[in-house]
Design a protein around this motif. Structure first.
Motif, PDB file in Angstrom:
ATOM      1  N   CYS A  89       0.801  -1.221   0.000  1.00  0.00           N
ATOM      2  CA  CYS A  89       0.000   0.000   0.000  1.00  0.00           C
ATOM      3  C   CYS A  89       0.838   1.277   0.000  1.00  0.00           C
ATOM      4  CB  CYS A  89      -0.952   0.005   1.180  1.00  0.00           C
ATOM      5  SG  CYS A  89      -0.138   0.306   2.751  1.00  0.00           S
ATOM      6  N   SER A  90       0.123   2.370  -0.261  1.00  0.00           N
ATOM      7  CA  SER A  90       0.736   3.701  -0.194  1.00  0.00           C
ATOM      8  C   SER A  90       0.680   4.210   1.246  1.00  0.00           C
ATOM      9  CB  SER A  90      -0.035   4.657  -1.107  1.00  0.00           C
ATOM     10  OG  SER A  90      -1.363   4.815  -0.640  1.00  0.00           O
ATOM     11  N   GLY A  91       1.323   5.338   1.497  1.00  0.00           N
ATOM     12  CA  GLY A  91       1.372   5.927   2.831  1.00  0.00           C
ATOM     13  C   GLY A  91       0.006   6.224   3.434  1.00  0.00           C
ATOM     14  N   PRO A  92      -0.891   6.904   2.699  1.00  0.00           N
ATOM     15  CA  PRO A  92      -2.204   7.203   3.274  1.00  0.00           C
ATOM     16  C   PRO A  92      -3.008   5.954   3.634  1.00  0.00           C
ATOM     17  CG  PRO A  92      -1.797   8.617   1.387  1.00  0.00           C
ATOM     18  CD  PRO A  92      -0.683   7.601   1.432  1.00  0.00           C
ATOM     19  N   VAL A  93      -2.913   4.911   2.819  1.00  0.00           N
ATOM     20  CA  VAL A  93      -3.627   3.666   3.125  1.00  0.00           C
ATOM     21  C   VAL A  93      -3.038   3.037   4.380  1.00  0.00           C
ATOM     22  CG1 VAL A  93      -4.131   1.320   2.307  1.00  0.00           C
ATOM     23  CG2 VAL A  93      -4.346   3.250   0.742  1.00  0.00           C
ATOM     24  N   LEU A  94      -1.722   3.025   4.482  1.00  0.00           N
ATOM     25  CA  LEU A  94      -1.061   2.467   5.653  1.00  0.00           C
ATOM     26  C   LEU A  94      -1.459   3.230   6.919  1.00  0.00           C
ATOM     27  CD1 LEU A  94       0.970   0.520   6.911  1.00  0.00           C
ATOM     28  CD2 LEU A  94       2.761   2.140   6.326  1.00  0.00           C
ATOM     29  N   GLU A  95      -1.457   4.541   6.829  1.00  0.00           N
ATOM     30  CA  GLU A  95      -1.786   5.371   7.988  1.00  0.00           C
ATOM     31  C   GLU A  95      -3.228   5.139   8.457  1.00  0.00           C
ATOM     32  OE1 GLU A  95      -2.423  10.059   8.670  1.00  0.00           O
ATOM     33  OE2 GLU A  95      -0.516   9.509   7.720  1.00  0.00           O
ATOM     34  N   THR A  96      -4.173   5.145   7.521  1.00  0.00           N
ATOM     35  CA  THR A  96      -5.569   4.944   7.917  1.00  0.00           C
ATOM     36  C   THR A  96      -5.831   3.508   8.357  1.00  0.00           C
ATOM     37  OG1 THR A  96      -6.215   4.596   5.602  1.00  0.00           O
ATOM     38  CG2 THR A  96      -6.492   6.828   6.507  1.00  0.00           C
ATOM     39  N   GLY A  97      -5.128   2.546   7.773  1.00  0.00           N
ATOM     40  CA  GLY A  97      -5.256   1.155   8.212  1.00  0.00           C
ATOM     41  C   GLY A  97      -4.751   0.962   9.627  1.00  0.00           C
ATOM     42  N   GLU A  98      -3.658   1.654   9.947  1.00  0.00           N
ATOM     43  CA  GLU A  98      -3.105   1.581  11.301  1.00  0.00           C
ATOM     44  C   GLU A  98      -4.051   2.247  12.304  1.00  0.00           C
ATOM     45  OE1 GLU A  98       1.131   2.506  13.557  1.00  0.00           O
ATOM     46  OE2 GLU A  98       0.872   3.028  11.445  1.00  0.00           O
TER      47      GLU A  98
END
Length: 150
Positions: A89-98
């Motif tokens: 994933c990209s950064g925004p997806v990783l951040e919101t997933g976390e």
């Protein structure tokens, strides 16, 4: 030089250039087609992975509202999906997933709520405050970015 030699050389070079052009066109076309096919497969793979994570997170969130965490095995699948998402994933997806993982853990740590509490909370919440919605929007944006590369 003899005219027949010049004519023969021109015909030979013309054929050579025509053949090379055909070869280059076929190579570029195949390369473009292969690249697009890989990108389509990557998009489909990510859509499936993100969808699984959203499904699992939704189940865990609803379970967490009514129950406390009795066994860590309840969140193993969600954690595993999150780890797989980190690979692609990209950064925004990783951040919101976390953030979604943390929210599920927080809700499990809270006392169980009643149906009335759930309805009241649903009235007060907005789409912006829902971590599942935030995650799905980040995923959609990433997938749209990938699709524009087609």
């Amino acid at each position: 030089m003899d005219n027949s030699v010049v004519t023969a050389m021109a015909a030979l070079f013309g054929s050579l250039i025509g053949g090379l052009t055909t070869l280059a066109t076929a190579w570029l076309s195949q390369r473009y087609t292969t690249r697009n096919q890989r990108l389509r497969e990557e998009i489909a793979k990510r859509e499936a992975l993100y969808g699984e994570y959203i499904d699992e997170a939704s189940e865990r969130m609803i379970d967490a509202l009514g129950h406390e965490l009795r066994d860590a095995n309840q969140i193993v699948r969600m954690y595993g999906l999150f780890c797989r998402i980190q690979l692609v994933c990209s950064g925004p997806v990783l951040e919101t997933g976390e953030q979604l993982m943390k929210k599920v853990a927080e809700v499990y740590a809270m006392p169980s709520i009643t149906l009335e509490d759930l309805v009241r909370g649903a009235r007060e919440s907005t789409a912006e405050s829902d971590p599942i919605v935030a995650f799905s929007r980040a995923c959609r944006q990433e997938l749209e970015t990938l699709q524009r590369r087609l």
